[in-house]
Design a protein around this motif. Structure first.
Motif, PDB file in Angstrom:
ATOM      1  N   LEU A 224     -20.462  81.090 -36.199  1.00  6.31           N
ATOM      2  CA  LEU A 224     -20.532  80.895 -37.649  1.00  6.31           C
ATOM      3  C   LEU A 224     -21.914  80.446 -38.102  1.00  6.31           C
ATOM      4  O   LEU A 224     -22.371  80.801 -39.185  1.00  6.31           O
ATOM      5  N   VAL A 225     -22.590  79.664 -37.283  1.00  2.86           N
ATOM      6  CA  VAL A 225     -23.900  79.136 -37.656  1.00  2.86           C
ATOM      7  C   VAL A 225     -25.005  80.167 -37.456  1.00  2.86           C
ATOM      8  O   VAL A 225     -25.938  80.262 -38.255  1.00  2.86           O
ATOM      9  N   ALA A 226     -24.927  80.949 -36.379  1.00  6.92           N
ATOM     10  CA  ALA A 226     -25.973  81.918 -36.016  1.00  6.92           C
ATOM     11  C   ALA A 226     -27.355  81.259 -36.045  1.00  6.92           C
ATOM     12  O   ALA A 226     -28.238  81.634 -36.816  1.00  6.92           O
ATOM     13  N   PRO A 227     -27.573  80.262 -35.179  1.00 10.48           N
ATOM     14  CA  PRO A 227     -28.800  79.453 -35.269  1.00 10.48           C
ATOM     15  C   PRO A 227     -30.037  80.152 -34.729  1.00 10.48           C
ATOM     16  O   PRO A 227     -29.954  81.066 -33.907  1.00 10.48           O
ATOM     17  N   ASP A 228     -31.184  79.676 -35.194  1.00 15.46           N
ATOM     18  CA  ASP A 228     -32.474  80.103 -34.647  1.00 15.46           C
ATOM     19  C   ASP A 228     -32.975  79.125 -33.587  1.00 15.46           C
ATOM     20  O   ASP A 228     -33.813  79.478 -32.752  1.00 15.46           O
ATOM     21  N   VAL A 229     -32.491  77.899 -33.644  1.00 13.40           N
ATOM     22  CA  VAL A 229     -32.862  76.869 -32.672  1.00 13.40           C
ATOM     23  C   VAL A 229     -31.742  75.839 -32.653  1.00 13.40           C
ATOM     24  O   VAL A 229     -31.028  75.678 -33.653  1.00 13.40           O
ATOM     25  N   ASN A 269     -35.441  75.501 -23.453  1.00 12.17           N
ATOM     26  CA  ASN A 269     -36.617  76.260 -23.872  1.00 12.17           C
ATOM     27  C   ASN A 269     -37.849  75.392 -23.655  1.00 12.17           C
ATOM     28  O   ASN A 269     -37.915  74.249 -24.110  1.00 12.17           O
ATOM     29  N   LEU A 270     -38.830  75.915 -22.953  1.00 12.22           N
ATOM     30  CA  LEU A 270     -39.956  75.078 -22.513  1.00 12.22           C
ATOM     31  C   LEU A 270     -40.837  74.621 -23.671  1.00 12.22           C
ATOM     32  O   LEU A 270     -41.320  73.484 -23.680  1.00 12.22           O
ATOM     33  N   LYS A 271     -41.067  75.486 -24.643  1.00  8.44           N
ATOM     34  CA  LYS A 271     -41.904  75.081 -25.771  1.00  8.44           C
ATOM     35  C   LYS A 271     -41.183  74.070 -26.665  1.00  8.44           C
ATOM     36  O   LYS A 271     -41.814  73.156 -27.206  1.00  8.44           O
ATOM     37  N   LEU A 272     -39.878  74.225 -26.804  1.00  2.98           N
ATOM     38  CA  LEU A 272     -39.110  73.237 -27.564  1.00  2.98           C
ATOM     39  C   LEU A 272     -39.078  71.907 -26.807  1.00  2.98           C
ATOM     40  O   LEU A 272     -39.221  70.837 -27.412  1.00  2.98           O
ATOM     41  N   ARG A 273     -38.920  71.979 -25.494  1.00  2.00           N
ATOM     42  CA  ARG A 273     -39.001  70.775 -24.664  1.00  2.00           C
ATOM     43  C   ARG A 273     -40.331  70.055 -24.881  1.00  2.00           C
ATOM     44  O   ARG A 273     -40.369  68.831 -25.091  1.00  2.00           O
ATOM     45  N   ASP A 274     -41.430  70.807 -24.850  1.00  3.90           N
ATOM     46  CA  ASP A 274     -42.755  70.197 -25.021  1.00  3.90           C
ATOM     47  C   ASP A 274     -42.954  69.653 -26.428  1.00  3.90           C
ATOM     48  O   ASP A 274     -43.666  68.654 -26.619  1.00  3.90           O
ATOM     49  N   LEU A 275     -42.320  70.288 -27.410  1.00  8.71           N
ATOM     50  CA  LEU A 275     -42.400  69.781 -28.782  1.00  8.71           C
ATOM     51  C   LEU A 275     -41.690  68.431 -28.893  1.00  8.71           C
ATOM     52  O   LEU A 275     -42.169  67.527 -29.597  1.00  8.71           O
ATOM     53  N   VAL A 276     -40.573  68.286 -28.209  1.00 10.90           N
ATOM     54  CA  VAL A 276     -39.884  66.994 -28.187  1.00 10.90           C
ATOM     55  C   VAL A 276     -40.785  65.934 -27.561  1.00 10.90           C
ATOM     56  O   VAL A 276     -40.928  64.818 -28.089  1.00 10.90           O
ATOM     57  N   ILE A 277     -41.424  66.278 -26.458  1.00  9.61           N
ATOM     58  CA  ILE A 277     -42.295  65.328 -25.754  1.00  9.61           C
ATOM     59  C   ILE A 277     -43.472  64.906 -26.628  1.00  9.61           C
ATOM     60  O   ILE A 277     -43.796  63.718 -26.744  1.00  9.61           O
ATOM     61  N   PRO A 310     -33.391  79.107 -28.576  1.00 10.53           N
ATOM     62  CA  PRO A 310     -34.135  77.977 -27.998  1.00 10.53           C
ATOM     63  C   PRO A 310     -33.346  76.683 -28.199  1.00 10.53           C
ATOM     64  O   PRO A 310     -32.995  76.327 -29.326  1.00 10.53           O
ATOM     65  N   THR A 311     -33.052  76.004 -27.109  1.00  5.03           N
ATOM     66  CA  THR A 311     -32.143  74.862 -27.157  1.00  5.03           C
ATOM     67  C   THR A 311     -32.667  73.727 -26.288  1.00  5.03           C
ATOM     68  O   THR A 311     -33.267  73.959 -25.239  1.00  5.03           O
ATOM     69  N   VAL A 312     -32.401  72.501 -26.732  1.00  4.04           N
ATOM     70  CA  VAL A 312     -32.800  71.323 -25.971  1.00  4.04           C
ATOM     71  C   VAL A 312     -31.688  70.288 -26.087  1.00  4.04           C
ATOM     72  O   VAL A 312     -30.952  70.257 -27.079  1.00  4.04           O
ATOM     73  N   VAL A 313     -31.563  69.441 -25.071  1.00  7.85           N
ATOM     74  CA  VAL A 313     -30.585  68.348 -25.080  1.00  7.85           C
ATOM     75  C   VAL A 313     -31.316  67.022 -25.170  1.00  7.85           C
ATOM     76  O   VAL A 313     -32.153  66.705 -24.323  1.00  7.85           O
ATOM     77  N   GLY A 354     -42.654  80.642 -32.851  1.00 11.65           N
ATOM     78  CA  GLY A 354     -43.547  80.500 -31.707  1.00 11.65           C
ATOM     79  C   GLY A 354     -42.863  79.992 -30.440  1.00 11.65           C
ATOM     80  O   GLY A 354     -43.446  80.044 -29.354  1.00 11.65           O
ATOM     81  N   LEU A 355     -41.619  79.518 -30.559  1.00 16.83           N
ATOM     82  CA  LEU A 355     -40.935  78.976 -29.394  1.00 16.83           C
ATOM     83  C   LEU A 355     -40.624  80.029 -28.336  1.00 16.83           C
ATOM     84  O   LEU A 355     -40.486  79.708 -27.157  1.00 16.83           O
ATOM     85  N   CYS A 356     -40.533  81.277 -28.764  1.00 14.94           N
ATOM     86  CA  CYS A 356     -40.164  82.344 -27.824  1.00 14.94           C
ATOM     87  C   CYS A 356     -41.308  83.333 -27.587  1.00 14.94           C
ATOM     88  O   CYS A 356     -41.086  84.428 -27.059  1.00 14.94           O
ATOM     89  N   ASP A 357     -42.516  82.974 -27.970  1.00 16.06           N
ATOM     90  CA  ASP A 357     -43.656  83.840 -27.714  1.00 16.06           C
ATOM     91  C   ASP A 357     -43.904  83.977 -26.212  1.00 16.06           C
ATOM     92  O   ASP A 357     -43.777  82.988 -25.478  1.00 16.06           O
TER      93      ASP A 357
END
Length: 357
Positions: A224-229, A269-277, A310-313, A354-357
């Motif tokens: 239902l959400v069809a998310p991008d991230v 997702n590695l870029k999302l992970r790095d964005l969190v950091i 792209p997903t992060v926990v 850019g997260l999936c480039d």
């Protein structure tokens, strides 16, 4: 109690084992109703849409509403209840704990029992009892008494444990169901912080159902959400208790929120992970990186939606998970709210693309 403590108390003391999330569903729906437009899927997950300045990207922030519990399997002629565990229960966390059977005519309190040790052979007394050999005792002496109390096969069984502020210097809390009512509280608190703010996306807060029995609500609600991230909010592994070696886990209570860099269902997702950091570093938030080598999170199915999300926990360090009484620290909670709120503010169209480039 302050606002956060009252929220944690309300959420953790609510009933809601997998498949029986009606009580916590109503509470989440009430809180979400103050934050945006509310809907849901057909399994019982609750979805709140909070619009920013742009329709996209679509940000999914999810926490599961269900807690571990049991279901009545059968009633013996002697008046004891055999049960099916709903969620992962270590045998050693169960014996002598109080539970509540939720019947159609009211609540019935009981205790999880095992064969009395003083009647067992000596070699059997100190062995861990398996779930199949346990039972629930409501004080009855016959099947007829149990049925007269309203108990029937299929009734949900919920742990009994009240929210408690512990007597240590730093605010620290003990309760049942921090897995994952603490994620639900982070979700509500973050969305409250973003209310009325021009974040550059559309935010979907989702309280999922049946995570503990197979990530089921995540599977349906993501459609239902069809998310991008996606950002998954849950509890995290912790290694600051006796018996855990440094090479097994270094995460500690009071050390800040966890970033889970691996679980058995997902590598973030590695870029999302790095964005969190980098976001945590900018805000001077201590961030603990850890792995979960047994089990997984809702992200396990969410990140596989269509061509991938792209997903992060982001998780909260929690002692004694999957038991009647878990422990968290307030500082970790407040920092987690600050971190996820700042992360949502950064997720504009260019960043997400850019997260999936």
């Amino acid at each position: 109690m302050d606002k956060t403590e009252l929220l944690l108390k309300e959420l953790t003391e609510a009933s809601g084992i997998p498949g029986y999330e009606g009580g916590i569903h109503c509470i989440m729906k009430r809180h979400f109703g103050k934050l945006g437009e509310v809907s849901g899927d057909k399994l019982g997950s609750v979805i709140c849409v909070q619009k920013g300045t742009q329709a996209a990207p679509r940000i999914l922030m999810a926490a599961h509403m269900d807690e571990i519990g049991f279901m009545v399997k059968l009633i013996t002629q002697e008046g004891f209840l055999k049960f099916v565990p709903l969620g992962g229960w270590p045998n050693q966390h169960m014996v002598a704990q109080r539970v509540c059977i939720e019947t159609s005519i009211g609540q019935v309190v009981g205790v999880i029992g095992t064969p009395p040790p003083h009647l067992l052979p000596e070699k059997e007394r100190n062995k861990t009892i398996d779930k199949k050999d346990m039972y629930i005792d409501i004080g009855a002496t016959s099947k007829a008494e149990v049925e007269a109390a309203g108990v029937k096969v299929g009734d949900p069984i919920v742990p009994i444990s009240e929210f408690t502020v512990l007597s240590v210097k730093q605010p620290t809390y003990m309760a049942k169901a921090f897995d994952d009512r603490v994620g639900c509280a982070i979700l509500i608190s973050a969305m409250e912080s973003l209310t009325g703010e021009d974040h550059p996306n559309t935010l979907f807060g989702v309280g999922t159902v049946q995570e503990e029995v197979g990530l089921r609500g995540a599977t349906t609600s993501v459609e239902l959400v069809a998310p991008d991230v996606a950002i998954i909010l849950d509890i995290g592994p912790i290694g600051d208790v006796p018996g855990i070696k440094a090479d097994e886990s270094v995460t500690r209570l009071g050390g800040g929120p966890n970033l889970v860099v691996y679980d058995t269902r997902m590598i973030p997702n590695l870029k999302l992970r790095d964005l969190v950091i980098s976001t945590a570093k900018e805000l001077n938030i201590p961030l603990q990186l850890d792995t979960l080598e047994f089990g997984g999170y809702d992200g396990g199915v969410i990140h596989l939606y269509k061509s991938g999300v792209p997903t992060v926990v982001i998780a909260l360090p929690t002692r004694h998970a999957h038991s009647h009484n878990s422990i968290i620290r307030r500082d970790d909670f407040d920092l987690a709210v600050l971190l996820v709120t700042a992360l949502v503010r950064k997720l504009d169209e260019a960043t997400v693309a850019g997260l999936c480039d």
